[in-house]
Motif scaffolding. Structure first.
Motif, PDB file in Angstrom:
ATOM      1  N   HIS A  27       1.021  -1.206  -0.304  1.00 45.33           N
ATOM      2  CA  HIS A  27      -0.261   0.424   0.199  1.00 45.33           C
ATOM      3  C   HIS A  27       0.631   0.712  -0.194  1.00 45.33           C
ATOM      4  O   HIS A  27       2.117   1.370   1.027  1.00 45.33           O
ATOM      5  N   LEU A  28       0.357   2.113  -1.128  1.00 43.35           N
ATOM      6  CA  LEU A  28       1.592   3.092  -0.558  1.00 43.35           C
ATOM      7  C   LEU A  28       1.301   4.356  -1.410  1.00 43.35           C
ATOM      8  O   LEU A  28      -0.472   4.021  -2.270  1.00 43.35           O
ATOM      9  N   VAL A  29       1.104   5.675  -1.166  1.00 45.58           N
ATOM     10  CA  VAL A  29       0.239   6.879  -1.031  1.00 45.58           C
ATOM     11  C   VAL A  29       1.439   8.150  -1.696  1.00 45.58           C
ATOM     12  O   VAL A  29       2.414   8.155  -0.205  1.00 45.58           O
ATOM     13  N   ARG A  40      -2.578  10.028  -4.047  1.00 43.06           N
ATOM     14  CA  ARG A  40      -3.012   9.149  -5.337  1.00 43.06           C
ATOM     15  C   ARG A  40      -2.495   7.764  -4.452  1.00 43.06           C
ATOM     16  O   ARG A  40      -1.185   7.646  -3.662  1.00 43.06           O
ATOM     17  N   GLU A  41      -3.436   7.111  -4.269  1.00 46.33           N
ATOM     18  CA  GLU A  41      -2.920   5.301  -3.549  1.00 46.33           C
ATOM     19  C   GLU A  41      -3.080   4.107  -4.491  1.00 46.33           C
ATOM     20  O   GLU A  41      -4.081   4.767  -5.229  1.00 46.33           O
ATOM     21  N   TRP A  42      -2.124   3.450  -4.160  1.00 44.39           N
ATOM     22  CA  TRP A  42      -2.382   2.300  -4.761  1.00 44.39           C
ATOM     23  C   TRP A  42      -1.950   1.375  -3.555  1.00 44.39           C
ATOM     24  O   TRP A  42      -2.005   1.304  -2.980  1.00 44.39           O
ATOM     25  N   TYR A  76      -8.121  10.430  -0.326  1.00 43.50           N
ATOM     26  CA  TYR A  76      -6.973   9.393  -1.635  1.00 43.50           C
ATOM     27  C   TYR A  76      -8.079   9.226  -2.549  1.00 43.50           C
ATOM     28  O   TYR A  76      -9.021   8.934  -2.258  1.00 43.50           O
ATOM     29  N   VAL A  77      -6.886   9.362  -3.804  1.00 46.11           N
ATOM     30  CA  VAL A  77      -8.086   8.639  -5.109  1.00 46.11           C
ATOM     31  C   VAL A  77      -7.224   7.503  -5.075  1.00 46.11           C
ATOM     32  O   VAL A  77      -6.024   7.231  -5.661  1.00 46.11           O
ATOM     33  N   ARG A  78      -7.556   6.506  -5.725  1.00 46.93           N
ATOM     34  CA  ARG A  78      -7.183   5.253  -5.341  1.00 46.93           C
ATOM     35  C   ARG A  78      -7.051   5.350  -7.119  1.00 46.93           C
ATOM     36  O   ARG A  78      -7.632   4.775  -8.197  1.00 46.93           O
ATOM     37  N   ALA A  79      -5.373   4.916  -7.503  1.00 48.96           N
ATOM     38  CA  ALA A  79      -5.194   5.282  -8.738  1.00 48.96           C
ATOM     39  C   ALA A  79      -4.423   3.733  -8.747  1.00 48.96           C
ATOM     40  O   ALA A  79      -4.650   2.412  -8.184  1.00 48.96           O
ATOM     41  N   LYS A 110      -5.963   8.059 -12.485  1.00 49.27           N
ATOM     42  CA  LYS A 110      -7.272   8.732 -12.340  1.00 49.27           C
ATOM     43  C   LYS A 110      -7.672  10.362 -12.566  1.00 49.27           C
ATOM     44  O   LYS A 110      -7.094  10.845 -11.487  1.00 49.27           O
ATOM     45  N   GLY A 111      -7.929  10.682 -13.083  1.00 50.30           N
ATOM     46  CA  GLY A 111      -8.278  11.767 -13.155  1.00 50.30           C
ATOM     47  C   GLY A 111      -7.410  12.372 -13.982  1.00 50.30           C
ATOM     48  O   GLY A 111      -6.755  11.879 -14.679  1.00 50.30           O
TER      49      GLY A 111
END
Length: 136
Positions: A27-29, A40-42, A76-79, A110-111
């Motif tokens: 998990h990365l932000v 963005r988070e993955w 956060y936006v999930r990328a 995303k976005g």
């Protein structure tokens, strides 16, 4: 199962959960560095495989897991991304170990992200790969 927290340069947080001896959740932000953009988070499942004594492959693929709900109450936006790393041991040169690294990655932040921002992130990724070369 152990969870390790790591803080990295350019990132807000990084967590790794070991699943097996050959897989983990990653998990990365990351803050993109633009005030009006949400971080963005993955969340990826990472699988490592020794193909031979001299070759290792590492694959990152998007996944979902209840331990890391998208956004997690934070803005956060999930990328999305996938990555492939291949490490191959090469013959030593004058007593210095050599490794060939093959790296392929596809990212969707995303976005709408302007080209200027995307290009700067691309440069940072290349700088990271260059720093890897110096460390190894």
């Amino acid at each position: 199962e152990r969870m390790k927290d790591h803080y990295i340069f350019g990132g807000l947080e990084r967590k790794v959960v070991k699943l097996t001896n050959h897989s983990e959740l990653y998990h990365l932000v990351i803050d993109l560095g633009v005030k009006t953009f949400a971080p963005r988070e993955w969340l990826a499942k990472v699988v490592t495989k020794m193909v031979s004594e001299d070759t290792m492959i590492v694959c990152y693929e998007d996944t979902e897991d209840d331990r890391f709900p998208a956004g997690a109450g934070k803005k956060y936006v999930r990328a999305s991304s996938s990555a492939f790393w291949k490490y191959e041991r090469l013959p030593e040169v004058r007593g210095i170990p050599q490794t060939r690294v093959t790296y392929c990655q596809q990212i969707d932040l995303k976005g709408f992200i302007p080209a200027l921002v995307m290009n700067s992130r691309g440069v940072q990724t290349l700088e990271y790969l260059s720093s890897m070369r110096q460390k190894f």
